[in-house]
Design a protein around this motif. Structure first.
Motif, PDB file in Angstrom:
ATOM      1  N   TRP A  18      42.055  29.926  51.623  1.00 61.64           N
ATOM      2  CA  TRP A  18      40.655  30.358  51.801  1.00 61.64           C
ATOM      3  C   TRP A  18      40.517  31.848  52.135  1.00 61.64           C
ATOM      4  CZ3 TRP A  18      35.950  29.909  50.431  1.00 61.64           C
ATOM      5  CH2 TRP A  18      34.898  30.340  51.231  1.00 61.64           C
ATOM      6  N   PRO A  19      41.325  32.400  53.068  1.00 63.56           N
ATOM      7  CA  PRO A  19      41.178  33.834  53.336  1.00 63.56           C
ATOM      8  C   PRO A  19      41.400  34.683  52.076  1.00 63.56           C
ATOM      9  CG  PRO A  19      42.502  32.790  55.051  1.00 63.56           C
ATOM     10  CD  PRO A  19      42.302  31.765  53.975  1.00 63.56           C
ATOM     11  N   GLN A  20      42.257  34.187  51.156  1.00 65.39           N
ATOM     12  CA  GLN A  20      42.482  34.934  49.905  1.00 65.39           C
ATOM     13  C   GLN A  20      41.259  34.808  48.985  1.00 65.39           C
ATOM     14  OE1 GLN A  20      45.125  36.695  50.049  1.00 65.39           O
ATOM     15  NE2 GLN A  20      45.720  35.571  51.915  1.00 65.39           N
ATOM     16  N   VAL A  21      40.615  33.660  49.023  1.00 64.94           N
ATOM     17  CA  VAL A  21      39.392  33.475  48.222  1.00 64.94           C
ATOM     18  C   VAL A  21      38.320  34.445  48.719  1.00 64.94           C
ATOM     19  CG1 VAL A  21      37.537  31.842  47.628  1.00 64.94           C
ATOM     20  CG2 VAL A  21      39.904  31.034  47.764  1.00 64.94           C
ATOM     21  N   VAL A  22      38.194  34.517  50.039  1.00 60.36           N
ATOM     22  CA  VAL A  22      37.183  35.405  50.628  1.00 60.36           C
ATOM     23  C   VAL A  22      37.463  36.846  50.196  1.00 60.36           C
ATOM     24  CG1 VAL A  22      36.277  36.304  52.822  1.00 60.36           C
ATOM     25  CG2 VAL A  22      36.777  33.849  52.581  1.00 60.36           C
ATOM     26  N   ARG A  23      38.751  37.211  50.247  1.00 59.61           N
ATOM     27  CA  ARG A  23      39.113  38.575  49.844  1.00 59.61           C
ATOM     28  C   ARG A  23      38.769  38.797  48.358  1.00 59.61           C
ATOM     29  NH1 ARG A  23      44.792  39.800  51.811  1.00 59.61           N
ATOM     30  NH2 ARG A  23      43.748  39.208  53.728  1.00 59.61           N
ATOM     31  N   ALA A  24      39.049  37.782  47.532  1.00 59.15           N
ATOM     32  CA  ALA A  24      38.760  37.915  46.088  1.00 59.15           C
ATOM     33  C   ALA A  24      37.261  38.107  45.875  1.00 59.15           C
ATOM     34  CB  ALA A  24      39.251  36.676  45.355  1.00 59.15           C
ATOM     35  N   ALA A  25      36.452  37.358  46.636  1.00 62.36           N
ATOM     36  CA  ALA A  25      34.993  37.470  46.482  1.00 62.36           C
ATOM     37  C   ALA A  25      34.529  38.858  46.920  1.00 62.36           C
ATOM     38  CB  ALA A  25      34.297  36.385  47.300  1.00 62.36           C
ATOM     39  N   GLU A  26      35.113  39.353  48.030  1.00 66.08           N
ATOM     40  CA  GLU A  26      34.734  40.707  48.506  1.00 66.08           C
ATOM     41  C   GLU A  26      35.053  41.764  47.460  1.00 66.08           C
ATOM     42  OE1 GLU A  26      35.171  41.633  53.144  1.00 66.08           O
ATOM     43  OE2 GLU A  26      36.952  40.695  52.278  1.00 66.08           O
ATOM     44  N   GLY A  27      36.198  41.562  46.780  1.00 62.28           N
ATOM     45  CA  GLY A  27      36.633  42.562  45.807  1.00 62.28           C
ATOM     46  C   GLY A  27      36.102  42.285  44.406  1.00 62.28           C
ATOM     47  N   ASN A  28      35.180  41.346  44.297  1.00 65.22           N
ATOM     48  CA  ASN A  28      34.607  40.974  42.995  1.00 65.22           C
ATOM     49  C   ASN A  28      35.653  40.587  41.960  1.00 65.22           C
ATOM     50  OD1 ASN A  28      31.785  41.082  43.312  1.00 65.22           O
ATOM     51  ND2 ASN A  28      31.958  43.323  43.527  1.00 65.22           N
ATOM     52  N   VAL A  29      36.726  39.976  42.412  1.00 65.29           N
ATOM     53  CA  VAL A  29      37.752  39.499  41.478  1.00 65.29           C
ATOM     54  C   VAL A  29      37.133  38.378  40.646  1.00 65.29           C
ATOM     55  CG1 VAL A  29      39.984  38.286  41.355  1.00 65.29           C
ATOM     56  CG2 VAL A  29      39.618  40.097  43.070  1.00 65.29           C
ATOM     57  N   GLY A  30      37.481  38.304  39.369  1.00 64.06           N
ATOM     58  CA  GLY A  30      36.895  37.292  38.480  1.00 64.06           C
ATOM     59  C   GLY A  30      37.402  35.890  38.767  1.00 64.06           C
ATOM     60  N   GLN A  31      36.972  34.953  37.942  1.00 61.74           N
ATOM     61  CA  GLN A  31      37.278  33.529  38.155  1.00 61.74           C
ATOM     62  C   GLN A  31      38.774  33.281  38.318  1.00 61.74           C
ATOM     63  OE1 GLN A  31      35.324  31.564  34.755  1.00 61.74           O
ATOM     64  NE2 GLN A  31      34.644  30.159  36.362  1.00 61.74           N
ATOM     65  N   ARG A  32      39.111  32.354  39.231  1.00 64.00           N
ATOM     66  CA  ARG A  32      40.541  32.098  39.500  1.00 64.00           C
ATOM     67  C   ARG A  32      40.763  30.762  40.162  1.00 64.00           C
ATOM     68  NH1 ARG A  32      44.913  35.173  43.088  1.00 64.00           N
ATOM     69  NH2 ARG A  32      45.920  33.147  42.850  1.00 64.00           N
ATOM     70  N   ILE A  33      41.908  30.161  39.874  1.00 66.01           N
ATOM     71  CA  ILE A  33      42.322  28.962  40.612  1.00 66.01           C
ATOM     72  C   ILE A  33      43.381  29.390  41.627  1.00 66.01           C
ATOM     73  CG2 ILE A  33      43.516  26.730  40.460  1.00 66.01           C
ATOM     74  CD1 ILE A  33      42.378  26.428  37.622  1.00 66.01           C
ATOM     75  N   PHE A  34      43.179  28.997  42.866  1.00 72.91           N
ATOM     76  CA  PHE A  34      44.173  29.238  43.917  1.00 72.91           C
ATOM     77  C   PHE A  34      44.850  27.897  44.213  1.00 72.91           C
ATOM     78  CE2 PHE A  34      41.075  32.532  44.334  1.00 72.91           C
ATOM     79  CZ  PHE A  34      41.733  33.636  44.854  1.00 72.91           C
ATOM     80  N   ARG A  35      46.175  27.868  44.099  1.00 71.72           N
ATOM     81  CA  ARG A  35      46.891  26.611  44.379  1.00 71.72           C
ATOM     82  C   ARG A  35      47.659  26.769  45.679  1.00 71.72           C
ATOM     83  NH1 ARG A  35      46.681  23.957  39.152  1.00 71.72           N
ATOM     84  NH2 ARG A  35      46.153  25.583  37.669  1.00 71.72           N
ATOM     85  N   SER A  36      47.457  25.822  46.597  1.00 74.30           N
ATOM     86  CA  SER A  36      48.092  25.987  47.910  1.00 74.30           C
ATOM     87  C   SER A  36      49.615  25.997  47.785  1.00 74.30           C
ATOM     88  CB  SER A  36      47.625  24.905  48.889  1.00 74.30           C
ATOM     89  OG  SER A  36      47.969  23.645  48.410  1.00 74.30           O
TER      90      SER A  36
END
Ligand code: B12
Length: 446
Positions: free
Chosen positions: A133-151
């Motif tokens: 989740w913290p990486q998702v938040v960072r991706a959203a802050e940086g406007n990174v495009g669509q992505r799947i994060f796998r634990s």
């Protein structure tokens, strides 16, 4: 950023006839009221690992299954969903995204089918959320495009270092129960199981002092909270279980958990559980007789092996003042029309305080789903909304889907009637009364 956490709430079933009469029976209504108001523990964990600089709020989808208006003020919304309400979650996600709100989807369904979820989200998380989740938040802050994060691509979640879930975010919503986890996963592997075993292979016990810490955090916001352990199987390790109960006792709480039938083999543990406030255990009995249980637990056929212990186990637990919620799955291979009266009779004869009947459900990602799909037994592929545990979406054997449905109505009507509920509970009170005179100090106060 403003971050919204959106939980889908309530219970679901699509079968109109069942909704019309089965789910309105007193026993069912009672249980659904109890469970329908649980907050999402997964989202409260995400809140706890969200960097402090963000403003985090907790929301629930409204009764009419739509999202609250305030959520449109968020920059990023995390939606947690199981399979049954995933289409509702996707519809909300689509609306939010069309208004420029970024959406992340996670939970059991997205873990099984991340690519599907990515059709409706900016970010999808497969697996546990605490590291990702913290990486998702960072991706959203940086406007990174669509992505799947796998634990599994991140360091494993260390359950000895879990933060306190943000119960404080719940405000004064009228919840009557709160969830805490003492363990994650289950060492056994039942073919149909779609619980947290799907998130991680390993069975992990949390440090007991941290479980106590989390319960204390709940008691701070709700001093009389009833606690439900959101575990798959709490008392696998009996010595650890005894330590847990000793630590729980001074809190003077009442609690409920899910565990397997072997818990009843240790009477010292049962004593400690009762003294610690355990009021009910939910046990997956699945079927009264051994035959349909063969092969269900895939490591070493445990369900079939345990079956001969069922009756003694119910008696042991209930004579320690711990009510049993016995769960039966209707439509297992080998179940014919005799299964419905058999469960009714079994529940009354053995005094099951509560009973849960569900239909066999092929959740995506489970070995059961693969098996039924291969043998062309899924009726409508992709109908995740039917994964409610009540709707029938497969070809049972030897029953027909219609016989299974009819049998479910027949059994629900009788099992949850006021008269059967009284008889079942009378069974519990008789078992408990046998030991009560010498155990005065253990009397349940509720
Ligand atoms: C508590 C609970 C509920 C609560 C849910 C409260 C809530 N809003 O979360 C209530 C009572 C409402 C409920 C309802 C239902 N439930 Co229920 N419930 C459970 C239970 C007992 C515990 C779940 C839990 O808290 N797990 C612990 C948390 C920490 O795990 P988690 O939610 O998976 O979250 C982690 C990850 O998934 C991830 N994550 C989750 N969401 C997100 C989102 C994002 C953005 C990210 C990044 C990560 C992420 O991070 C979290 C931390 O690691 C499980 C059984 C079990 N023992 O697990 C069944 C279970 C989840 N329920 C189940 C079902 C079928 C239902 C119902 C459909 C029943 C019905 N007929 O209505 C309804 C669904 C309707 C609905 N509103 O959701 C099934 C789901 C199977 C599946 N794969 O879909 C389960 C597994 C039980 C079973 N018998 O199989 N349930």
């Amino acid at each position: 950023m403003k971050i919204g956490l959106l939980a889908m709430s309530g219970v679901r079933a699509h079968d109109k006839q069942l909704m019309a009469f089965g789910l309105t029976l007193p026993g069912f209504v009672e249980r659904s009221k109890v469970i329908a108001s649980l907050p999402s523990l997964g989202l409260l964990y995400l809140a706890a690992v969200t960097p402090d600089r963000h403003d985090v709020r907790y929301f629930e989808a409204e009764g009419d299954r739509s999202e609250p208006q305030e959520i449109y003020d968020c920059d990023l919304v995390a939606i947690s969903t199981f399979s049954a309400q995933v289409f509702e979650a996707y519809a909300i996600a689509d609306r939010l995204r069309s208004h420029g709100v970024k959406v992340a989807i996670g939970g059991l369904h997205a873990t099984a089918l991340p690519e599907e979820a990515l059709g409706h989200a900016d970010y999808v998380v497969a697996g546990e959320g605490e590291q990702t989740w913290p990486q998702v938040v960072r991706a959203a802050e940086g406007n990174v495009g669509q992505r799947i994060f796998r634990s599994k691509d991140f360091p494993p979640v260390d359950v000895a270092r879990l933060p306190v879930p943000r119960f404080d975010l719940l405000g004064d919503r009228p919840y009557n129960r709160f969830t805490v986890q003492t363990t994650r996963g289950c060492p056994w592997r039942c073919e149909f199981c779609a619980s947290t075993v799907m998130l991680s292979e390993k069975y992990r016990k949390r440090p007991i002092d941290q479980v106590i810490r989390d319960i204390q955090a709940i008691l701070q916001v709700r001093p009389n909270a009833f606690i439900e352990f959101a575990d798959d199987n709490t008392f696998v390790d009996k010595s650890w279980g005894k330590e847990l109960c000793r630590a729980l006792r001074p809190l003077r709480i009442k609690w409920f958990t899910e565990t397997d039938v072997t818990v009843a083999q240790d009477t010292e543990l049962l004593d400690l559980m009762h003294r610690a406030g355990c009021r009910q255990v939910l046990i997956g009995l699945e079927s009264p007789g051994r035959g349909p249980l063969e092969g269900l637990e895939m490591h070493s056929n445990r369900k079939a092996f345990w079956n001969p212990q069922y009756v003694d186990a119910i008696h042991e637990l209930q004579s320690h003042g711990i009510t049993v919620n016995g769960c039966f799955i209707l439509g297992l291979d080998g179940h014919d029309n005799s299964i419905f009266p058999e469960i009714l009779d079994y529940s009354i004869t053995h005094g099951l305080y509560d009973v849960q009947i569900t239909t066999l459900t092929a959740f995506p990602g489970t070995p059961l789903y693969q098996r039924l799909l291969k043998s062309d037994r899924i009726l409508e592929q992709g109908r995740w909304d039917l994964c409610t545990l009540f709707d029938v979406n497969y070809r049972p054997d030897p029953l027909t889907p219609e016989q299974l449905r009819e049998g479910l109505y027949w059994l629900a009507e009788r099992l949850y009637s006021a008269e059967t509920t009284r008889l079942r509970r009378q069974g519990f009170h008789e078992q408990w009364r046998q030991v009560r005179p010498r155990e005065q100090e253990l009397l349940p106060s509720a």
